[in-house]
Scaffold this active site. Sequence first.
Site, PDB file in Angstrom:
ATOM      1  N   ASP A 138      59.662 -20.267  87.131  1.00 56.94           N
ATOM      2  CA  ASP A 138      59.724 -19.041  86.613  1.00 56.94           C
ATOM      3  C   ASP A 138      59.601 -19.069  85.178  1.00 56.94           C
ATOM      4  OD1 ASP A 138      60.900 -15.725  87.473  1.00 56.94           O
ATOM      5  OD2 ASP A 138      60.894 -16.320  85.512  1.00 56.94           O
ATOM      6  N   ASP A 145      54.614 -14.529  87.178  1.00 57.52           N
ATOM      7  CA  ASP A 145      55.240 -15.719  86.383  1.00 57.52           C
ATOM      8  C   ASP A 145      55.987 -16.370  87.430  1.00 57.52           C
ATOM      9  OD1 ASP A 145      57.459 -14.137  86.717  1.00 57.52           O
ATOM     10  OD2 ASP A 145      58.091 -14.761  84.524  1.00 57.52           O
ATOM     11  N   GLU A 146      56.012 -16.513  88.664  1.00 55.08           N
ATOM     12  CA  GLU A 146      57.071 -16.980  89.471  1.00 55.08           C
ATOM     13  C   GLU A 146      56.224 -17.521  90.524  1.00 55.08           C
ATOM     14  OE1 GLU A 146      59.855 -14.166  90.725  1.00 55.08           O
ATOM     15  OE2 GLU A 146      60.937 -15.459  91.746  1.00 55.08           O
TER      16      GLU A 146
HETATM   17  P1  TTP Z   1      60.868 -11.689  84.896  1.00 59.35           P
HETATM   18  O1  TTP Z   1      60.782 -13.131  85.364  1.00 59.35           O
HETATM   19  O2  TTP Z   1      61.968 -11.041  85.840  1.00 59.35           O
HETATM   20  O3  TTP Z   1      61.545 -11.726  83.647  1.00 59.35           O
HETATM   21  P2  TTP Z   1      60.973 -12.424  82.254  1.00 59.35           P
HETATM   22  O4  TTP Z   1      60.120 -13.494  82.534  1.00 59.35           O
HETATM   23  O5  TTP Z   1      60.550 -11.452  81.218  1.00 59.35           O
HETATM   24  O6  TTP Z   1      62.439 -13.302  81.808  1.00 59.35           O
HETATM   25  P3  TTP Z   1      63.341 -14.426  82.402  1.00 59.35           P
HETATM   26  O7  TTP Z   1      63.150 -15.447  81.276  1.00 59.35           O
HETATM   27  O8  TTP Z   1      64.540 -13.913  82.682  1.00 59.35           O
HETATM   28  O9  TTP Z   1      62.264 -14.768  83.737  1.00 59.35           O
HETATM   29  O10 TTP Z   1      59.655 -11.008  85.129  1.00 59.35           O
HETATM   30  C1  TTP Z   1      58.456 -11.584  84.740  1.00 59.35           C
HETATM   31  C2  TTP Z   1      57.626 -10.304  84.027  1.00 59.35           C
HETATM   32  O11 TTP Z   1      57.215  -9.059  84.853  1.00 59.35           O
HETATM   33  C3  TTP Z   1      58.259  -9.832  82.616  1.00 59.35           C
HETATM   34  O12 TTP Z   1      58.068 -10.642  81.545  1.00 59.35           O
HETATM   35  C4  TTP Z   1      57.622  -8.478  82.656  1.00 59.35           C
HETATM   36  C5  TTP Z   1      57.429  -8.172  84.070  1.00 59.35           C
HETATM   37  N1  TTP Z   1      58.300  -7.214  84.580  1.00 59.35           N
HETATM   38  C6  TTP Z   1      58.306  -5.828  84.475  1.00 59.35           C
HETATM   39  O13 TTP Z   1      57.118  -5.363  84.086  1.00 59.35           O
HETATM   40  N2  TTP Z   1      59.337  -4.903  84.728  1.00 59.35           N
HETATM   41  C7  TTP Z   1      60.630  -5.261  85.335  1.00 59.35           C
HETATM   42  O14 TTP Z   1      61.516  -4.633  85.496  1.00 59.35           O
HETATM   43  C8  TTP Z   1      60.748  -6.915  85.465  1.00 59.35           C
HETATM   44  C9  TTP Z   1      62.054  -7.544  85.703  1.00 59.35           C
HETATM   45  C10 TTP Z   1      59.685  -7.489  85.101  1.00 59.35           C
HETATM   46 MG    MG Z   2      60.162 -14.801  84.226  1.00 53.73          MG
END
Ligand code: TTP
Ligand code: MG
Length: 405
Positions: free
Chosen positions: A9, A104-105
């Site tokens: 991720d 992103d995962e």
């Molecule tokens: P995530 O992987 O949940 O968050 P992140 O990558 O920003 O942070 P982390 O380091 O904790 O992984 O989500 C990936 C992307 O998806 C995030 O950058 C933006 C988008 N997203 C939204 O648009 N709305 C949301 O509520 C969430 C959780 C994510």
């Molecule tokens: Mg992320």
Amino acid sequence: MTRRIMHIDLDAFFVSVEQVENPQLKGKPVVVGGRPDRRGVVAAASYEARAFGLHAGMPLATASRLCPQAIFIVGNFAKYRDASQRFMAILADFSPYIEPMGLDEAYLDVTGFESIHGSTHQMAQAMKQRIKDELGLCASVGIASCKVVAKVASELSKPDGLIEVAGGEERSFLTPLPTAKLPGIGKKAEQALKGLGIVTIGKLSTTPLNILKSHFGVSGEILYRLANGIDDRKVEPSGAAKSISRETTFATDIQHRPQLEATLRYLSERVGGELRQQDKQARCVTLKLRYSDFTTITRRHTLGQTADSDQIIFDTGLKLLKSALVREKRSVRLIGIGVSGLTEARQLDMLDSSAHRREQLNKAIDRIRQKYGFTAIQTGRTLLLRDIFPEDDGDYTLHTPSLSR
Ligand code: TTP
Ligand code: MG
């Protein structure tokens, strides 16, 4: 054989993409989601912003009140989608068993592939390094024998982390963690469990199943299994590949154009063969070059019409190569070609007899190669490869054959 599953991720994904484009944003509280005076919520917050309590889903106005110095960015989804595709393409180089879970995962089943890299740990490090080198992004990785433990591990390792849970250690790894760390347990379930005196995953794992079932119905059993690190869900590649690419690193850096072009031709034919094998047509052709100083570039061309022929892939790649190498002094370390924007093979336009002939020719070549090996048929350009790469069992032995799809 016990499975090895990776969960990867990207950290603060949308924000990190913005920071790559504008390095002045690095190390600062940054929010992607919109201007603070607008309605809407935080999509992504940098870790510096999270220190102020900001998180995804929080109203922008609240975020701006908690952290007035934060920099708010509207964001550009096309940019994130592009970064996501490049991220997934890197992962696909490590294992063909890839299940994207969002932009992103992804889960990766790497069972058996780790020996190429030494160990699963080294494989994850190589993956993180490529993501950093090629995209400028940080990824967090969890490795375990099943999806749920791999996911908890990657979350726990953030940011820029790597946690591997050895086979047999799943339960002891999960035991001390709060229940909210289990995927699927939101605020409500967390509170309900707390009401039952269950705060840790360990406690959840030893709570009698009938008690969980009476409170949570069928989900009770799922909770119980996950808490015990029991999860036999497979990594399910979501149908077909999103892109197909082949690349190779040369034994020594190359400046000799005919050799570069011959290799490009060979790789194009491999990509084309795979494309037709899958009964697909491609919309985009991407050339990748890594120079002697490790700088990596990709150049993409969108075709006017979808195609699946070696010739079109090669011709497009060759144009991209020629324009990339204009006035280029560095020699080439790696060359790759890929296709994306895949669609199901279109019905042949029967009026276009040249396309029809080309298709028949490609099919005939594929059949012969399937039977006798790649080197059974040579096009003019790839013949040059004979002098460069050793031939082995009907194929050329490249220095680093790619695993990419
Ligand atoms: P995530 O992987 O949940 O968050 P992140 O990558 O920003 O942070 P982390 O380091 O904790 O992984 O989500 C990936 C992307 O998806 C995030 O950058 C933006 C988008 N997203 C939204 O648009 N709305 C949301 O509520 C969430 C959780 C994510
Ligand atoms: Mg992320």
